[in-house]
Design an enzyme around this catalytic site. Sequence first.
Site, short mmCIF file in Angstrom:
data_model
loop_
_atom_site.label_atom_id
_atom_site.label_comp_id
_atom_site.label_asym_id
_atom_site.label_seq_id
_atom_site.Cartn_x
_atom_site.Cartn_y
_atom_site.Cartn_z
N LEU A 131 -4.36 0.58 21.41
CA LEU A 131 -4.87 1.23 20.22
C LEU A 131 -5.11 2.71 20.48
O LEU A 131 -5.52 3.11 21.58
CB LEU A 131 -6.19 0.59 19.78
CG LEU A 131 -6.16 -0.91 19.42
CD1 LEU A 131 -7.55 -1.37 19.02
CD2 LEU A 131 -5.15 -1.21 18.34
N ASP A 132 -4.90 3.54 19.45
CA ASP A 132 -5.22 4.96 19.54
C ASP A 132 -6.71 5.15 19.79
O ASP A 132 -7.52 4.26 19.51
CB ASP A 132 -4.83 5.69 18.26
CG ASP A 132 -3.32 5.79 18.08
OD1 ASP A 132 -2.60 5.60 19.06
OD2 ASP A 132 -2.89 6.05 16.94
N LYS A 133 -7.06 6.32 20.28
CA LYS A 133 -8.45 6.62 20.61
C LYS A 133 -9.40 6.33 19.45
O LYS A 133 -10.44 5.70 19.61
CB LYS A 133 -8.56 8.09 21.02
CG LYS A 133 -9.99 8.57 21.22
CD LYS A 133 -10.03 10.08 21.37
CE LYS A 133 -11.47 10.61 21.29
NZ LYS A 133 -11.52 12.08 21.30
N THR A 135 -8.94 4.47 16.77
CA THR A 135 -8.80 3.15 16.15
C THR A 135 -9.74 2.16 16.81
O THR A 135 -9.80 2.07 18.04
CB THR A 135 -7.35 2.65 16.26
OG1 THR A 135 -6.47 3.60 15.67
CG2 THR A 135 -7.19 1.31 15.55
N HIS A 224 1.67 5.60 16.09
CA HIS A 224 1.20 6.22 14.85
C HIS A 224 1.91 5.66 13.61
O HIS A 224 1.92 6.32 12.56
CB HIS A 224 1.37 7.74 14.89
CG HIS A 224 0.52 8.42 15.89
ND1 HIS A 224 0.53 9.80 16.08
CD2 HIS A 224 -0.38 7.95 16.80
CE1 HIS A 224 -0.31 10.13 17.05
NE2 HIS A 224 -0.87 9.01 17.50
#
Length: 297
Positions: A131-133, A135, A224
Site C-alpha cells: 500500500l502507498d504511504k 493508504t 497509483h
Amino acid sequence: MKTLLLSPNKDYDKLYYFLKDKGFSEALISTLRKLPNSLTIDGSPANMRSKLKKGDKLKVTFFENASSQIKPIQFALDILYEDEDLLIINKPASMPSIPSKRHFENNIASAVMFYMQKYNQPFVYRVLGRLDKETSGVLIITKNQFSASMTSHKKTYLALCHGTFTKQEFEIDKPIATLINNQINQQKREISQDGKNAQTHVKVLKSLNNISLLEISLQQGRTHQIRVHLSSIGHPLLGDKLYGKEEDLAPRVMLHCASAIVRPPLNCLPITVTAPLPDDFNAILNHQPNTELPEEK
C-alpha cells in the site's frame, strides 16, 4: 524456516512433476534446487530428478539464511489475522510500508521486524500488494518464501472522491505508464497507450455534498491505479495533491483497503479479512449531507 510434509496419491517419474502439480512456480522450484538438504523422501536426501511413489513422505524445507537488513523499531501493530505463514495488519495512514531515506525508522517494515524477533528465526520482510504511504487498511505480510510465492489475494478499497456520478457502477479501462522526465522515471503515473493494461471496477456507495464514497476493486493493481484512473475521469481522490488539486484540504489521500480475500497455499480455504473505516473517513462522511443516488441509466 518453513517445512512441508507432502505425500503423492500416484507415482511420479520425477519429484519436479509432483511439485508442479501442487502449484509450485519455477522460481520456487529453482530456490529449492539451490538449497542444500531442502528435499527428503522418507528421510533420505532427494532432488528434482528423484522418483516419487504413491504414499512416499516428501519433506520440503525452505531455509531463510539471513533476515532483511531493516532496523527493528517497536511499534504496536493492529493485527487482523496471523498464522504460521501470514501476518495481516491494519496499516495506519501516513506510515509507509517499506523504509526510505525520509522514513528510515517510522515504517511498517521496521515494526514487523521488531514483532517477528519473538520467533528467534531469520525473517525476510515480504509484502503482497504493498500500500502507498497514505493508504490505510489491510496489508498482507508473508512469513516465508513459500507463502510469498503461493498465496493469492483480492482486495476491495473504499475511497472518497470529488464530484458525483450519473451511474452507480462502471469500469475504467485505461493503460497506465510511468511518467518519464529527462530519461528519469518519476513518481507520477499517467494514462498512455504505451502503458500497461489496467482495469478498475467502481461502485458508488453514497453521493454527498459534491463528494462520493466509492467501493473499488482492481484487475491488475498497477502503481497509483485508483488515483490515476479516477483523476482521468475528473474525479480525483480527496487529499490527492499529486493527481488532483494542490489546495485540497483533506488530511491525506482518502483511500482505504477495506477488505481482502486471501487464498493460502495448497488449496486451503480462503480467508476474508476486513479493516474498519478509519476515523478520518468517518469525520468527513459524518459532516456531509446525504443525497439520493441517481437511478442507473
